[in-house]
Design an enzyme around this catalytic site. Structure first.
Site, mmCIF file in Angstrom:
data_model
loop_
_atom_site.group_PDB
_atom_site.id
_atom_site.type_symbol
_atom_site.label_atom_id
_atom_site.label_comp_id
_atom_site.label_asym_id
_atom_site.label_seq_id
_atom_site.Cartn_x
_atom_site.Cartn_y
_atom_site.Cartn_z
ATOM 1 N N GLU A 227 0.811 -1.218 0.000
ATOM 2 C CA GLU A 227 0.000 0.000 0.000
ATOM 3 C C GLU A 227 0.841 1.264 0.000
ATOM 4 O O GLU A 227 0.513 2.239 -0.662
ATOM 5 C CB GLU A 227 -0.934 0.012 1.219
ATOM 6 N N GLU A 228 1.930 1.258 0.776
ATOM 7 C CA GLU A 228 2.690 2.502 0.956
ATOM 8 C C GLU A 228 3.350 2.987 -0.336
ATOM 9 O O GLU A 228 3.839 4.107 -0.402
ATOM 10 C CB GLU A 228 3.735 2.351 2.069
ATOM 11 N N ASP B 182 -8.195 2.176 7.124
ATOM 12 C CA ASP B 182 -6.888 2.825 7.160
ATOM 13 C C ASP B 182 -7.003 4.063 8.047
ATOM 14 O O ASP B 182 -8.097 4.570 8.295
ATOM 15 C CB ASP B 182 -6.438 3.192 5.735
HETATM 16 ZN ZN LIG Z 1 -2.134 3.655 5.414
#
Ligand SMILES: [Zn+2]
Length: 348
Positions: A222-223, A243
């Site tokens: 994700e990052e 998140d």
């Molecule tokens: Zn995140």
């Protein structure tokens, strides 16, 4: 109805376990193993995607229009970019790790052999050697150095220790649970949500079979914006990311609340999903708010950007000082787990 089994101290304990596992984007395999084992213990059908994400199926009475609840377990990190003449290391950030926030950070280099610890410092770190230069130097990655906790004084020493260019560097989270209920640590983004999702998973398998089939997804890229779309079952019609919510001046989000996101840098989230999540939060008695995040994108948005025809949503615990010295509160962890559970049990 919220089950008595969802307890904030259990979610915090799970979060501490997850935070203790280094998982910079690209080396999140051990954190993924941890989540997969927890889900398998619950008797869920679990598989790993080709790229290493964890996907567990919560079988509903109906298989029509299944959904995905996703949280990411990869974190910001770095890599060894260059071995300097004095044996210190220059770093390349992974996923937007901010150099000024890393001054003084303890780290671990994930070599091919044993891990090696160290500290991130400015190039001119000694006040007694550099005088005013200590304040004057910039804190960009070009000026920051990793000092290994080994007697290394030149590149040959470093290479002999097993450290190589391209090795991952994991920053110590320094996680603490304070008496007032705060959890302060790096990487609450997004391990706070992952811990809440695991708690909701433990709960959903205890009760009646839910109406709808939902996949629990733990993403590992994700990052760097490559989290959720690959490996999602083709029949999925809705993707909801869990998140962190952005706390700070001008924001509605708070560390002790759950936030349902109305819009972020990727545009508005699906209105029907927002309405349903808000109604579920009200029904469950969760303290929540809505907010817009100015510098933010989620895995759910990533799915749409990759061309998936899905409704998207986003909710999660308020996290102060995101991507630097983060902090949330146990109440937000509990509320996030409660809302994930309510979503899993949703009849609609
Ligand atoms: Zn995140």
């Amino acid at each position: 109805m919220v089950s008595r089994l969802l307890q904030p101290q259990e979610i915090v304990a799970e979060l501490m376990e997850l935070l203790a596992i280094p998982s910079p984007t690209g080396r999140a395999d051990r954190a993924a193993d941890y989540c997969a084992e927890r889900l398998q213990e619950l008797g869920l059908e679990v598989r790993r995607t080709v790229r290493g994400a964890v996907l567990a199926r919560v079988q509903g009475r109906s298989d029509s229009a299944p959904r995905v609840l996703t949280a990411h377990i990869d974190t910001l990190g770095a890599m060894v970019q260059e071995i300097m003449p004095d044996g210190r290391l220059r770093l390349s950030p992974v996923g937007g790790l901010l150099a000024p926030s890393c001054e003084g950070a303890y780290v671990t280099v994930l070599t091919r052999g044993a891990p090696i610890t160290g500290t991130i410092l400015p190039e001119c770190a000694s006040k007694h050697v550099f005088g005013p230069k200590y304040e004057e130097q910039k804190r960009t990655w070009a000026e920051m150095r990793l000092r290994l906790d080994l007697p290394v004084f030149c590149p040959d020493d470093v290479l002999a220790s097993g450290v190589r260019v391209g090795d991952f560097v994991a920053v110590d989270p320094r996680a603490e649970h304070t008496p007032a209920g705060f959890v302060k640590s790096r990487f609450l983004d997004d391990k706070a949500a992952a811990a809440a999702l695991l708690a909701a998973a433990r709960e959903i398998v205890q009760g009646e079979q839910p109406q709808r089939t939902t996949y629990l997804h733990f993403s590992v890229y994700e990052e760097i914006g490559q989290g959720v779309p690959a490996g999602l079952p083709p029949e999925v019609e809705e993707v909801v990311s869990i998140d962190m919510a952005a706390v700070g001046a001008g924001q509605n989000s708070r560390e002790d609340l759950v936030t349902i996101c109305a819009k972020d840098s990727g545009g508005p989230y699906d209105w029907s999903v927002r309405q349903r999540l808000g109604a579920l939060a009200d029904l469950t008695g969760i303290a929540w708010t809505e907010d817009i995040y100015p510098y933010y994108s989620s895995d759910a948005t990533g799915a749409v950007r990759c061309g998936r025809d899905v409704r998207i949503g986003l909710f999660g615990p308020g996290v102060d000082a995101s991507h630097t010295h983060e902090r949330t509160h146990a109440q937000a962890l509990l509320g996030t787990a409660q809302l994930a559970l309510a979503y899993l049990r949703e009849d609609g």
